[in-house]
Design a protein around this motif. Sequence first.
Motif, PDB file in Angstrom:
ATOM      1  N   ALA A 234       0.536 -22.161 -11.439  1.00  0.00           N
ATOM      2  CA  ALA A 234       0.087 -22.832 -12.661  1.00  0.00           C
ATOM      3  C   ALA A 234      -1.093 -23.762 -12.419  1.00  0.00           C
ATOM      4  N   ARG A 235      -1.240 -24.258 -11.196  1.00  0.00           N
ATOM      5  CA  ARG A 235      -2.300 -25.228 -10.934  1.00  0.00           C
ATOM      6  C   ARG A 235      -2.569 -25.328  -9.440  1.00  0.00           C
ATOM      7  N   GLY A 236      -3.568 -26.114  -9.097  1.00  0.00           N
ATOM      8  CA  GLY A 236      -3.825 -26.464  -7.709  1.00  0.00           C
ATOM      9  C   GLY A 236      -4.115 -25.284  -6.807  1.00  0.00           C
ATOM     10  N   ILE A 237      -3.537 -25.310  -5.626  1.00  0.00           N
ATOM     11  CA  ILE A 237      -3.789 -24.274  -4.630  1.00  0.00           C
ATOM     12  C   ILE A 237      -3.337 -22.912  -5.128  1.00  0.00           C
ATOM     13  N   GLY A 238      -2.171 -22.841  -5.774  1.00  0.00           N
ATOM     14  CA  GLY A 238      -1.677 -21.568  -6.280  1.00  0.00           C
ATOM     15  C   GLY A 238      -2.614 -20.948  -7.301  1.00  0.00           C
TER      16      GLY A 238
ATOM     17  N   ASP B  54      10.964  -9.134 -10.176  1.00  0.00           N
ATOM     18  CA  ASP B  54      10.707  -7.803  -9.620  1.00  0.00           C
ATOM     19  C   ASP B  54      10.781  -6.746 -10.721  1.00  0.00           C
ATOM     20  N   THR B  55      11.788  -6.839 -11.576  1.00  0.00           N
ATOM     21  CA  THR B  55      11.917  -5.887 -12.679  1.00  0.00           C
ATOM     22  C   THR B  55      10.706  -5.944 -13.594  1.00  0.00           C
ATOM     23  N   MET B  56      10.248  -7.151 -13.919  1.00  0.00           N
ATOM     24  CA  MET B  56       9.054  -7.316 -14.761  1.00  0.00           C
ATOM     25  C   MET B  56       7.832  -6.679 -14.116  1.00  0.00           C
ATOM     26  N   VAL B  57       7.683  -6.879 -12.813  1.00  0.00           N
ATOM     27  CA  VAL B  57       6.525  -6.316 -12.107  1.00  0.00           C
ATOM     28  C   VAL B  57       6.592  -4.801 -12.089  1.00  0.00           C
ATOM     29  N   GLN B  58       7.779  -4.256 -11.837  1.00  0.00           N
ATOM     30  CA  GLN B  58       7.944  -2.803 -11.813  1.00  0.00           C
ATOM     31  C   GLN B  58       7.579  -2.196 -13.164  1.00  0.00           C
ATOM     32  N   GLU B  59       8.003  -2.854 -14.238  1.00  0.00           N
ATOM     33  CA  GLU B  59       7.723  -2.328 -15.581  1.00  0.00           C
ATOM     34  C   GLU B  59       6.241  -2.401 -15.916  1.00  0.00           C
ATOM     35  N   ARG B  60       5.558  -3.444 -15.445  1.00  0.00           N
ATOM     36  CA  ARG B  60       4.146  -3.629 -15.781  1.00  0.00           C
ATOM     37  C   ARG B  60       3.214  -2.908 -14.808  1.00  0.00           C
ATOM     38  N   PHE B  61       3.467  -3.041 -13.516  1.00  0.00           N
ATOM     39  CA  PHE B  61       2.525  -2.555 -12.513  1.00  0.00           C
ATOM     40  C   PHE B  61       3.085  -1.466 -11.600  1.00  0.00           C
ATOM     41  N   GLY B  62       4.397  -1.375 -11.504  1.00  0.00           N
ATOM     42  CA  GLY B  62       5.007  -0.315 -10.718  1.00  0.00           C
ATOM     43  C   GLY B  62       5.280  -0.640  -9.260  1.00  0.00           C
ATOM     44  N   GLN B  63       4.738  -1.743  -8.732  1.00  0.00           N
ATOM     45  CA  GLN B  63       4.937  -2.051  -7.317  1.00  0.00           C
ATOM     46  C   GLN B  63       4.512  -3.490  -7.051  1.00  0.00           C
ATOM     47  N   THR B  64       4.906  -3.985  -5.882  1.00  0.00           N
ATOM     48  CA  THR B  64       4.419  -5.268  -5.370  1.00  0.00           C
ATOM     49  C   THR B  64       3.891  -5.033  -3.962  1.00  0.00           C
ATOM     50  N   ASP B  65       2.647  -5.439  -3.721  1.00  0.00           N
ATOM     51  CA  ASP B  65       2.015  -5.245  -2.427  1.00  0.00           C
ATOM     52  C   ASP B  65       1.887  -6.533  -1.627  1.00  0.00           C
ATOM     53  N   ILE B  66       1.660  -7.636  -2.334  1.00  0.00           N
ATOM     54  CA  ILE B  66       1.355  -8.917  -1.699  1.00  0.00           C
ATOM     55  C   ILE B  66       2.226 -10.002  -2.307  1.00  0.00           C
ATOM     56  N   VAL B  67       2.819 -10.833  -1.473  1.00  0.00           N
ATOM     57  CA  VAL B  67       3.547 -12.005  -1.948  1.00  0.00           C
ATOM     58  C   VAL B  67       2.972 -13.237  -1.267  1.00  0.00           C
ATOM     59  N   VAL B  68       2.522 -14.186  -2.068  1.00  0.00           N
ATOM     60  CA  VAL B  68       2.034 -15.464  -1.552  1.00  0.00           C
ATOM     61  C   VAL B  68       3.029 -16.537  -1.962  1.00  0.00           C
ATOM     62  N   ASN B  69       3.788 -17.013  -0.982  1.00  0.00           N
ATOM     63  CA  ASN B  69       4.790 -18.050  -1.236  1.00  0.00           C
ATOM     64  C   ASN B  69       4.116 -19.422  -1.128  1.00  0.00           C
ATOM     65  N   ASN B  70       3.643 -19.902  -2.260  1.00  0.00           N
ATOM     66  CA  ASN B  70       2.895 -21.153  -2.306  1.00  0.00           C
ATOM     67  C   ASN B  70       3.691 -22.303  -2.909  1.00  0.00           C
TER      68      ASN B  70
ATOM     69  N   SER C  14     -10.022 -23.966  -3.223  1.00  0.00           N
ATOM     70  CA  SER C  14     -10.744 -22.733  -2.911  1.00  0.00           C
ATOM     71  C   SER C  14     -10.844 -22.491  -1.406  1.00  0.00           C
ATOM     72  N   ASP C  15     -10.840 -23.567  -0.614  1.00  0.00           N
ATOM     73  CA  ASP C  15     -10.863 -23.398   0.841  1.00  0.00           C
ATOM     74  C   ASP C  15      -9.606 -22.686   1.323  1.00  0.00           C
ATOM     75  N   ILE C  16      -8.478 -23.052   0.739  1.00  0.00           N
ATOM     76  CA  ILE C  16      -7.203 -22.441   1.128  1.00  0.00           C
ATOM     77  C   ILE C  16      -7.140 -21.003   0.613  1.00  0.00           C
ATOM     78  N   ALA C  17      -7.650 -20.802  -0.594  1.00  0.00           N
ATOM     79  CA  ALA C  17      -7.611 -19.470  -1.208  1.00  0.00           C
ATOM     80  C   ALA C  17      -8.381 -18.448  -0.391  1.00  0.00           C
ATOM     81  N   GLY C  18      -9.490 -18.855   0.209  1.00  0.00           N
ATOM     82  CA  GLY C  18     -10.277 -17.923   1.009  1.00  0.00           C
ATOM     83  C   GLY C  18      -9.500 -17.379   2.188  1.00  0.00           C
ATOM     84  N   ALA C  19      -8.752 -18.250   2.854  1.00  0.00           N
ATOM     85  CA  ALA C  19      -7.953 -17.809   3.997  1.00  0.00           C
ATOM     86  C   ALA C  19      -6.839 -16.869   3.562  1.00  0.00           C
ATOM     87  N   VAL C  20      -6.198 -17.187   2.449  1.00  0.00           N
ATOM     88  CA  VAL C  20      -5.122 -16.333   1.933  1.00  0.00           C
ATOM     89  C   VAL C  20      -5.672 -14.967   1.545  1.00  0.00           C
ATOM     90  N   CYS C  21      -6.846 -14.947   0.938  1.00  0.00           N
ATOM     91  CA  CYS C  21      -7.459 -13.679   0.536  1.00  0.00           C
ATOM     92  C   CYS C  21      -7.703 -12.798   1.760  1.00  0.00           C
TER      93      CYS C  21
END
Length: 248
Positions: free
Chosen positions: A19-23, A73-89, A216-223
């Motif tokens: 919702a905000r900040g680093i995430g 997970d159910t919501m993601v499966q219905e919308r996108f079909g899979q999950t590839d990346i999880v960022v636990n922030n 944005s500094d943190i986001a670059g490393a996560v990317c």
Amino acid sequence: MNDSRLSHEGRVAIVTGAARGIGQAIAVKLAAHGARLVLVDIEEAQETARMIGDESLVATGDVTSAADWARIDTMVQERFGQTDIVVNNAGIGSNKRIDELDFEQWKRTFSINLDSHFLSAKQFVPQMRRNNWGRFVNISSNSIGIAIPGMSHYMASKMGVIGFVRGLANDVADSGITVNAVLPAITNTRLTQDMPEEVKRQTWQQQAIKRFAEPSDIAGAVCFLSSDDAAFITGQAVPVDGGQYKIS
């Protein structure tokens, strides 16, 4: 040659605390590189969704609840079909010396900062194994390597993130899944806006780069760690703190 701006094209990424900040910065960065985003927070991350556009899914949930992870997970499966990346922030922190710290605060800190990482892995490792590709990037903290009073509960939970990352990386490497931790410095977010300027200067003076970290500094490393370019990097704890953390 692949366009680095689209390094995440075709990937679906879950970011907690979006919702905000680093995430928020992480989500916007991954979207800019082509990922479709699932924005998880205890409150609706509508501002982040507006910044990204239509290719995002807003999902409210408690990251300490296995039932909420299953629902997401159910919501993601219905919308996108899979999950590839999880960022636990998603995480919490408070300054409480041991004389003031009670067991409930200790347990809540661990539940949000560490248990949630375990729950996300339990939910998403099986489908990543089926796809023979996956990325977990878990946010720890560089505070584990510097002297800050009143942070025993926070530091312990963030050190636990590193241990979990190292262990999980060994469990899933044979399935094309990598697991890494990012250790941010104190970062310029809403939570740090009220820090006295003198405290901020003291922070900068411990760094090689004399400025506050930006989301944005943190986001670059996560990317990077969630991309194909980082396919041979796993089980690592990567400080992103302007050179503050001292290796020993």
